[in-house]
Design a protein around this motif. Structure first.
Motif, PDB file in Angstrom:
ATOM      1  N   PRO A  99       0.799  -1.348   0.026  1.00 32.46           N
ATOM      2  CA  PRO A  99      -0.061   0.078  -0.067  1.00 32.46           C
ATOM      3  C   PRO A  99       0.767   1.349   0.016  1.00 32.46           C
ATOM      4  CG  PRO A  99       0.159  -0.895   2.151  1.00 32.46           C
ATOM      5  CD  PRO A  99       0.539  -1.802   1.245  1.00 32.46           C
ATOM      6  N   GLN A 100       0.251   2.379  -0.423  1.00 31.13           N
ATOM      7  CA  GLN A 100       0.763   3.783  -0.499  1.00 31.13           C
ATOM      8  C   GLN A 100       2.118   3.748  -1.281  1.00 31.13           C
ATOM      9  OE1 GLN A 100       1.460   5.205   3.707  1.00 31.13           O
ATOM     10  NE2 GLN A 100      -0.645   5.414   3.520  1.00 31.13           N
ATOM     11  N   THR A 101       2.018   2.824  -2.322  1.00 28.25           N
ATOM     12  CA  THR A 101       2.860   3.092  -3.473  1.00 28.25           C
ATOM     13  C   THR A 101       2.523   3.110  -4.798  1.00 28.25           C
ATOM     14  OG1 THR A 101       2.987   0.761  -3.842  1.00 28.25           O
ATOM     15  CG2 THR A 101       4.367   1.504  -2.137  1.00 28.25           C
ATOM     16  N   TRP A 102       3.104   3.719  -5.743  1.00 23.23           N
ATOM     17  CA  TRP A 102       2.470   3.810  -7.177  1.00 23.23           C
ATOM     18  C   TRP A 102       3.413   3.954  -8.235  1.00 23.23           C
ATOM     19  CZ3 TRP A 102       1.741   9.087  -9.766  1.00 23.23           C
ATOM     20  CH2 TRP A 102       1.024   8.984 -10.721  1.00 23.23           C
ATOM     21  N   GLU A 103       3.268   3.099  -8.967  1.00 21.66           N
ATOM     22  CA  GLU A 103       4.274   3.088 -10.288  1.00 21.66           C
ATOM     23  C   GLU A 103       3.727   4.306 -11.461  1.00 21.66           C
ATOM     24  OE1 GLU A 103       6.489  -0.626 -11.492  1.00 21.66           O
ATOM     25  OE2 GLU A 103       4.981  -1.567 -10.183  1.00 21.66           O
ATOM     26  N   ASP A 104       4.212   5.379 -11.294  1.00 23.21           N
ATOM     27  CA  ASP A 104       4.122   6.448 -11.891  1.00 23.21           C
ATOM     28  C   ASP A 104       4.010   6.263 -13.496  1.00 23.21           C
ATOM     29  OD1 ASP A 104       3.578   9.104 -13.009  1.00 23.21           O
ATOM     30  OD2 ASP A 104       4.940  10.034 -11.740  1.00 23.21           O
ATOM     31  N   PRO A 105       3.101   6.165 -14.073  1.00 21.01           N
ATOM     32  CA  PRO A 105       3.081   6.027 -15.509  1.00 21.01           C
ATOM     33  C   PRO A 105       3.639   7.566 -16.540  1.00 21.01           C
ATOM     34  CG  PRO A 105       0.761   6.743 -15.053  1.00 21.01           C
ATOM     35  CD  PRO A 105       1.417   6.510 -13.932  1.00 21.01           C
ATOM     36  N   GLY A 106       3.842   8.352 -15.746  1.00 21.78           N
ATOM     37  CA  GLY A 106       4.766   9.657 -16.344  1.00 21.78           C
ATOM     38  C   GLY A 106       6.034   9.690 -15.867  1.00 21.78           C
ATOM     39  N   HIS A 107       6.553   8.507 -15.203  1.00 16.10           N
ATOM     40  CA  HIS A 107       8.137   8.479 -15.087  1.00 16.10           C
ATOM     41  C   HIS A 107       8.850   7.350 -15.591  1.00 16.10           C
ATOM     42  CE1 HIS A 107      11.790   8.548 -12.679  1.00 16.10           C
ATOM     43  NE2 HIS A 107      11.332   6.999 -12.427  1.00 16.10           N
ATOM     44  N   LYS A 108       9.592   7.721 -16.487  1.00 16.73           N
ATOM     45  CA  LYS A 108      10.484   6.706 -17.356  1.00 16.73           C
ATOM     46  C   LYS A 108      11.575   6.196 -16.320  1.00 16.73           C
ATOM     47  CE  LYS A 108      11.107   6.673 -21.755  1.00 16.73           C
ATOM     48  NZ  LYS A 108      11.778   6.937 -23.218  1.00 16.73           N
ATOM     49  N   ASP A 109      11.442   4.892 -15.944  1.00 20.76           N
ATOM     50  CA  ASP A 109      12.344   4.348 -15.139  1.00 20.76           C
ATOM     51  C   ASP A 109      13.816   4.278 -15.948  1.00 20.76           C
ATOM     52  OD1 ASP A 109      14.086   1.583 -14.034  1.00 20.76           O
ATOM     53  OD2 ASP A 109      12.741   2.439 -12.399  1.00 20.76           O
ATOM     54  N   SER A 110      15.073   4.835 -15.162  1.00 21.89           N
ATOM     55  CA  SER A 110      16.230   4.977 -15.680  1.00 21.89           C
ATOM     56  C   SER A 110      16.695   3.529 -16.022  1.00 21.89           C
ATOM     57  CB  SER A 110      17.234   5.809 -14.932  1.00 21.89           C
ATOM     58  OG  SER A 110      17.303   5.230 -13.560  1.00 21.89           O
ATOM     59  N   ASP A 111      16.296   2.570 -15.203  1.00 18.01           N
ATOM     60  CA  ASP A 111      16.905   1.258 -15.635  1.00 18.01           C
ATOM     61  C   ASP A 111      16.242   0.300 -16.582  1.00 18.01           C
ATOM     62  OD1 ASP A 111      19.184   0.979 -13.357  1.00 18.01           O
ATOM     63  OD2 ASP A 111      17.325   1.320 -11.913  1.00 18.01           O
TER      64      ASP A 111
END
Length: 280
Positions: A99-111
């Motif tokens: 809970p209280q986490t979110w994989e932001d679709p507006g953030h490109k993961d550097s890895d």
């Protein structure tokens, strides 16, 4: 801290929902109100069990619904069940989310080079206990797998329930390799092929399908918590996500207990609710 679940509607129907209550018996969101940490100093996290091990019904936190109850995913208007991919039966771990986490679709993961999948970060609990749907457990993070699902980053965090009798023996991903030989290979195989029976191609992975260690995984979880903080405070665009909550006092989405009650009452209670206590 303890939580109660309240089921509304009949299982295996489109109306079925699992709502959550806190210690005081007030309705809460499992996405936004269950604290991320069970013990922050020791990096022990809470996790919501969506799909118990060996089951097939694709239950998930309804991120777009008020109070985010658990409900069964739909595909082309039909209830979704994950196929048995030989030699596996259903999900091979207790599957859920922190809970209280979110994989932001507006953030490109550097890895990974891909953006987030717009969901809470997923967990695979490798403990011996088969948990119950909606159970809130305390987990120790061991490592993570970077799944690329239809072009989106979809981290799968490997954890163990702290109440597991073997939990003290597991402290990093290498312990899983040593003490549960074949389990991580089976995990990669499962995630690679589980959508193939639905006519989709095999999934891909960052890092050539290698698991990253505990420290990397914990940092990944904490970064998704920061994304969630921006979401719940309206600093990020929620789009279709429902951020209704009852405990994040500085959130513009925070609502009263009366408003939360009204949400649950609007959902059919055909033949039950059933309440079950989950002690933490």
């Amino acid at each position: 801290m303890s939580f109660t679940i309240e089921e509304r509607g009949r299982p295996n129907t489109q109306d079925y929902r699992v709502f959550f209550k806190n210690t005081d018996g007030k309705y809460i969101s499992p996405f936004h109100d269950v604290p991320i940490y069970a013990n922050e100093a020791d990096n022990i996290f809470h996790a919501i069990v969506e799909v118990p091990r060996w089951t097939n019904a694709k239950m998930e936190i309804a991120t777009k619904d008020p109070l985010n109850p658990l409900k069964q995913d739909l595909k082309k208007g039909n209830l979704r069940y994950v196929a048995n991919v030989f030699p596996h039966k259903g999900y091979i771990w207790n599957y859920g989310a922190i809970p209280q986490t979110w994989e932001d679709p507006g953030h490109k993961d550097s890895d990974t080079g891909c953006c987030g999948d717009n969901d809470p970060i997923d967990i695979c609990d490798i403990g011996n206990k088969v948990c119950s749907r909606g159970e809130v457990i305390k987990v120790k993070v061991l490592g993570t797998l970077a799944l690329i699902d239809e072009g989106e980053t979809d981290w799968k965090v490997i954890v163990i329930n702290t109440e597991d009798p073997e939990a003290d023996d597991f402290n990093n991903i290498d312990d899983v390799k040593r003490l549960k030989p074949g389990y991580l290979e089976a995990t990669v195989d499962w995630f690679r092929r589980y959508k193939v029976p639905d006519g989709k191609p095999e999934n891909q992975f960052a890092f050539n399908g290698d698991f990253k260690d505990r420290d990397f995984a914990i940092q990944t979880v904490k970064s998704t918590h920061e994304f969630w903080k921006a979401l719940i405070s309206k600093k990020s665009n929620a789009s279709e996500l429902n951020c209704m909550n009852t405990s994040v006092s500085d959130s513009p989405f925070c609502c009263s207990a009366t408003d939360a009650d009204a949400v649950v009452k609007s959902v059919s209670s055909s033949n039950f609710p059933i309440s079950q206590l989950r002690e933490l």
